[in-house]
Scaffold this motif. Structure first.
Motif, PDB file in Angstrom:
ATOM      1  N   VAL A  16       0.508  -0.915  -0.006  1.00 38.84           N
ATOM      2  CA  VAL A  16       0.053  -0.037  -0.251  1.00 38.84           C
ATOM      3  C   VAL A  16       0.952   0.989  -0.111  1.00 38.84           C
ATOM      4  CG1 VAL A  16      -1.779   1.190   1.468  1.00 38.84           C
ATOM      5  CG2 VAL A  16      -1.905  -0.955   0.958  1.00 38.84           C
ATOM      6  N   PHE A  17       2.057   0.975   0.930  1.00 39.60           N
ATOM      7  CA  PHE A  17       2.617   2.208   0.716  1.00 39.60           C
ATOM      8  C   PHE A  17       3.138   3.090  -0.392  1.00 39.60           C
ATOM      9  CE2 PHE A  17       7.515   3.616   0.155  1.00 39.60           C
ATOM     10  CZ  PHE A  17       7.400   4.489   0.808  1.00 39.60           C
ATOM     11  N   TRP A  18       3.904   1.904  -1.718  1.00 38.76           N
ATOM     12  CA  TRP A  18       4.561   2.039  -2.819  1.00 38.76           C
ATOM     13  C   TRP A  18       3.046   2.511  -3.666  1.00 38.76           C
ATOM     14  CZ3 TRP A  18       9.130   3.248  -3.251  1.00 38.76           C
ATOM     15  CH2 TRP A  18       9.868   2.453  -2.524  1.00 38.76           C
ATOM     16  N   ALA A  19       1.650   1.972  -3.976  1.00 33.96           N
ATOM     17  CA  ALA A  19       0.748   1.833  -4.469  1.00 33.96           C
ATOM     18  C   ALA A  19       0.784   3.599  -3.693  1.00 33.96           C
ATOM     19  CB  ALA A  19      -0.465   1.590  -3.851  1.00 33.96           C
ATOM     20  N   THR A  20       0.131   4.050  -2.762  1.00 39.94           N
ATOM     21  CA  THR A  20       0.680   5.531  -2.313  1.00 39.94           C
ATOM     22  C   THR A  20       1.461   6.467  -3.350  1.00 39.94           C
ATOM     23  OG1 THR A  20       1.886   5.809  -0.500  1.00 39.94           O
ATOM     24  CG2 THR A  20      -0.513   5.068  -0.217  1.00 39.94           C
ATOM     25  N   MET A  21       3.082   5.586  -3.614  1.00 35.73           N
ATOM     26  CA  MET A  21       3.842   6.884  -4.173  1.00 35.73           C
ATOM     27  C   MET A  21       3.387   7.199  -5.934  1.00 35.73           C
ATOM     28  SD  MET A  21       4.798   7.919  -1.764  1.00 35.73           S
ATOM     29  CE  MET A  21       5.323   8.750  -2.223  1.00 35.73           C
ATOM     30  N   ALA A  22       2.442   6.497  -6.549  1.00 33.70           N
ATOM     31  CA  ALA A  22       2.870   5.534  -7.644  1.00 33.70           C
ATOM     32  C   ALA A  22       1.536   7.710  -7.839  1.00 33.70           C
ATOM     33  CB  ALA A  22       1.220   4.504  -8.109  1.00 33.70           C
ATOM     34  N   PRO A  23       1.334   8.017  -7.423  1.00 37.46           N
ATOM     35  CA  PRO A  23      -0.015   9.062  -8.482  1.00 37.46           C
ATOM     36  C   PRO A  23       1.647  10.632  -8.476  1.00 37.46           C
ATOM     37  CG  PRO A  23      -1.307   8.358  -7.193  1.00 37.46           C
ATOM     38  CD  PRO A  23      -0.296   7.478  -6.716  1.00 37.46           C
ATOM     39  N   TYR A  24       2.780   9.951  -7.365  1.00 37.91           N
ATOM     40  CA  TYR A  24       3.486  11.316  -7.127  1.00 37.91           C
ATOM     41  C   TYR A  24       4.479  10.597  -8.053  1.00 37.91           C
ATOM     42  CZ  TYR A  24       7.905  13.248  -5.464  1.00 37.91           C
ATOM     43  OH  TYR A  24       8.548  14.071  -5.626  1.00 37.91           O
ATOM     44  N   TYR A  25       4.662   9.612  -8.269  1.00 37.87           N
ATOM     45  CA  TYR A  25       5.919   9.574  -9.790  1.00 37.87           C
ATOM     46  C   TYR A  25       5.640   9.405 -10.731  1.00 37.87           C
ATOM     47  CZ  TYR A  25       8.686   6.223  -6.146  1.00 37.87           C
ATOM     48  OH  TYR A  25       9.405   5.530  -5.326  1.00 37.87           O
ATOM     49  N   TYR A  26       3.899   9.473 -10.799  1.00 33.78           N
ATOM     50  CA  TYR A  26       3.400   9.432 -12.796  1.00 33.78           C
ATOM     51  C   TYR A  26       3.462  11.602 -12.615  1.00 33.78           C
ATOM     52  CZ  TYR A  26       0.137   9.663 -16.202  1.00 33.78           C
ATOM     53  OH  TYR A  26      -0.102  10.353 -17.506  1.00 33.78           O
ATOM     54  N   TYR A  27       2.214  12.043 -11.752  1.00 32.27           N
ATOM     55  CA  TYR A  27       2.138  13.689 -12.216  1.00 32.27           C
ATOM     56  C   TYR A  27       3.392  14.503 -11.720  1.00 32.27           C
ATOM     57  CZ  TYR A  27      -2.551  12.440 -12.342  1.00 32.27           C
ATOM     58  OH  TYR A  27      -4.106  12.047 -12.707  1.00 32.27           O
ATOM     59  N   ASP A  28       4.551  14.244 -10.958  1.00 34.50           N
ATOM     60  CA  ASP A  28       5.526  15.109 -10.286  1.00 34.50           C
ATOM     61  C   ASP A  28       6.925  14.719 -10.742  1.00 34.50           C
ATOM     62  OD1 ASP A  28       3.447  15.371  -7.919  1.00 34.50           O
ATOM     63  OD2 ASP A  28       4.261  16.996  -7.681  1.00 34.50           O
ATOM     64  N   VAL A  29       6.987  13.890 -10.707  1.00 32.44           N
ATOM     65  CA  VAL A  29       8.525  12.801 -11.500  1.00 32.44           C
ATOM     66  C   VAL A  29       8.612  12.691 -12.606  1.00 32.44           C
ATOM     67  CG1 VAL A  29      10.016  11.361 -10.849  1.00 32.44           C
ATOM     68  CG2 VAL A  29       8.855  12.444  -8.818  1.00 32.44           C
ATOM     69  N   GLN A  30       7.256  12.182 -12.876  1.00 30.75           N
ATOM     70  CA  GLN A  30       6.998  11.831 -14.624  1.00 30.75           C
ATOM     71  C   GLN A  30       8.045  10.957 -15.085  1.00 30.75           C
ATOM     72  OE1 GLN A  30       7.568  15.909 -17.216  1.00 30.75           O
ATOM     73  NE2 GLN A  30       5.320  16.784 -15.952  1.00 30.75           N
ATOM     74  N   SER A  31       7.862   9.446 -14.078  1.00 27.47           N
ATOM     75  CA  SER A  31       8.892   8.564 -14.024  1.00 27.47           C
ATOM     76  C   SER A  31       8.171   7.776 -14.384  1.00 27.47           C
ATOM     77  CB  SER A  31       9.823   8.365 -13.129  1.00 27.47           C
ATOM     78  OG  SER A  31      10.469   7.351 -13.678  1.00 27.47           O
ATOM     79  N   PRO A  32       7.567   7.120 -15.984  1.00 24.71           N
ATOM     80  CA  PRO A  32       7.329   6.470 -15.879  1.00 24.71           C
ATOM     81  C   PRO A  32       7.638   4.269 -15.903  1.00 24.71           C
ATOM     82  CG  PRO A  32       7.973   7.729 -17.682  1.00 24.71           C
ATOM     83  CD  PRO A  32       8.428   8.415 -16.999  1.00 24.71           C
ATOM     84  N   LEU A  33       8.710   4.205 -15.567  1.00 20.72           N
ATOM     85  CA  LEU A  33       9.800   3.665 -14.646  1.00 20.72           C
ATOM     86  C   LEU A  33       9.284   3.333 -13.432  1.00 20.72           C
ATOM     87  CD1 LEU A  33      11.564   1.303 -14.657  1.00 20.72           C
ATOM     88  CD2 LEU A  33      13.774   2.296 -14.328  1.00 20.72           C
TER      89      LEU A  33
END
Length: 348
Positions: free
Chosen positions: A80-97
Motif C-alpha cells: 500500500v505504501f508503494w501504491a500511494t506513491m504512484a501518483p507522485y511518480y506519475y504527475y510530479d516526477v514524470q517517471s514511467p519506470l
C-alpha cells in the motif's frame, strides 16, 4: 523492490531535482496533494518496517503463527505504501519506470503476504532483507544531521566532478535548505535551469538494497564485509557519474532537440525547458541504473553466493516457479562457517 523514501522530498526520486534559477520549487502538478499526504506516507513506511522486524522477532522467539500473520500484514502495508506513491511518480516526477514499479509493488507484496500466510516460511529470509533495508535507509532519512551530511557531501563531490569537466558553478542553498544547489547563471545556460541534490541522489537507496540482502543471509563476516564494501564502492562511483551527467545535462540543454522537445511536451506533459533533465534523469539514468543493479548483483554473487537464496524467493513470487539458482549458476551453497552445504533445502 523499489527503495523506501519519504514523499517529503519536493523532488524527483532517485536523482537531482531541477529548478529554475531563483525558484523555490519545480513541479506545478499535484504537489499540494503530495505534501498533504506526507504524514500518512511516512507512517506507512515506518509501520511496514516495524511490523517486518516484529514478525522476525516473534519467529526468532519461536512464536511461529503470530509471526506469519504479522508478516503478512507487513507485506500488505508495504505494498500500500508503494501504491500511494504512484501518483507522485506519475504527475510530479514524470517517471514511467517508477510509476510502473510502484503500481506492480502492491499486487506483488500482497501475493508475497498470501504465500507467507499459507506457510511458505522461506519467505522470512526475504522479509528479513526488506526489514534491514528499511533499517539502513529510514533513520538516515529522518535524522536531520545525517540527512544534511549525506546531501551536502554528495553535492560537494558532484561539484568536484563537474570541475574536472571544466564547469565550476559553485554551490548555494537549495530549496531543501541545504548547501546542495549548483549555482549556474540562468543567463548563461541554455535552459535557465539548474539542479540540487536530494537524499535520493546520494545512492543510499541502492546501498540499502544490497546492505539488506547482505546482512540477511548467513555467511562468514569476512565475506559479508567484502561484499558490502564492493557494493558501496561501485554504487558510490556510478552514482557520482550519474549526478554529474544530470547536473550538466539539465542547464546546458544536452537533449533540447526540437523533435524531442515536441514529443515530450505533446505526449509526456513535460515543460519545454525541462526536457533535458527528464531525458537525462528519468530515461537514460534510470535505464542504466537497472543495468548497474544487475551488474552489481552478479559481482556480489561471486563474493557472497548466499544472496541467491532471497533472490530465489523473489523469482518465485514473480513467476510462481521454483528456481535453483545455485545449480543454474554452478554454485555450491556455502555454510556460514565457509563449508559447502550438501542439502541446500535443509535450512529455510
Amino acid at each position: 523492490m523499489p527503495t523506501v523514501f519519504s514523499a517529503t522530498d519536493a523532488a524527483s526520486v532517485g536523482g537531482l531535482e531541477t529548478t529554475l534559477t531563483g525558484a523555490s520549487t519545480l513541479t506545478p502538478v499535484s504537489m499540494p496533494a503530495v505534501l498533504g499526504s506526507v504524514g500518512a506516507t511516512d507512517l506507512l513506511a515506518w509501520v511496514s518496517i516495524g511490523a517486518f522486524l516484529t514478525a522476525l522477532l516473534l519467529r526468532w522467539r519461536g512464536v511461529a503463527e503470530p509471526a506469519r500473520y504479522l508478516g503478512t500484514g507487513a507485506w500488505l502495508s508495504f505494498g500500500v505504501f508503494w501504491a500511494t506513491m504512484a501518483p507522485y511518480y506519475y504527475y510530479d516526477v514524470q517517471s514511467p519506470l517508477q510509476t510502473i514499479l510502484a503500481l506492480i509493488a502492491l499486487p506483488l507484496c500482497a501475493y508475497t503476504g498470501y504465500l507467507l500466510w499459507n506457510g511458505r516460511d522461506s519467505l522470512f529470509l526475504l522479509t528479513k532483507a526488506i526489514a534491514l533495508m528499511g533499517v539502513i535507509y529510514l533513520p538516515a532519512e529522518t535524522i536531520p544531521v545525517v540527512r544534511q551530511w549525506l546531501i551536502e557531501t554528495t553535492a560537494t563531490q558532484t561539484h568536484y566532478g563537474m570541475e574536472l569537466l571544466g564547469h565550476s558553478p559553485g554551490i548555494e542553498e537549495g530549496s531543501n535548505g541545504y548547501q546542495s544547489r549548483f549555482a549556474f547563471d540562468s543567463d548563461e545556460t541554455v535552459t535557465g535551469r539548474t539542479t540540487y541534490i536530494i537524499l535520493a541522489c546520494t545512492g543510499l537507496g541502492s546501498m540499502a538494497i544490497f546492505g539488506g540482502l547482505i546482512a540477511a543471509v548467513k555467511a562468514p563476516l569476512r565475506r559479508k564485509v567484502a561484499a558490502f564494501a564492493m557494493a558501496v564502492g561501485v554504487i558510490w562511483f556510478l552514482n557520482l557519474l550519474r549526478n554529474v551527467f544530470i547536473g550538466l545535462a539539465s542547464p546546458w540543454g544536452w537533449f533540447q532537440q526540437d523533435w524531442l522537445v515536441s514529443f515530450m511536451t505533446t505526449y509526456m506533459g513535460a515543460e519545454a525547458d525541462r526536457v533535458s533533465y527528464l531525458v537525462a534523469h528519468n530515461y537514460i539514468s534510470q535505464a542504466l541504473s537497472v543495468v548497474a543493479l544487475v551488474g552489481i548483483t552478479y559481482l556480489l554473487i561471486k563474493i557472497l553466493p548466499e544472496i541467491l537464496k532471497p533472490l530465489e524467493e523473489v523469482l518465485f513470487v514473480v513467476t510462481g516457479t521454483e528456481y535453483d539458482l545455485f545449480d543454474a549458476l554452478g554454485k555450491s551453497e556455502v555454510r556460514a562457517d565457509g563449508g559447502a552445504e550438501h542439502d541446500r533445502r535443509a535450512e529455510q
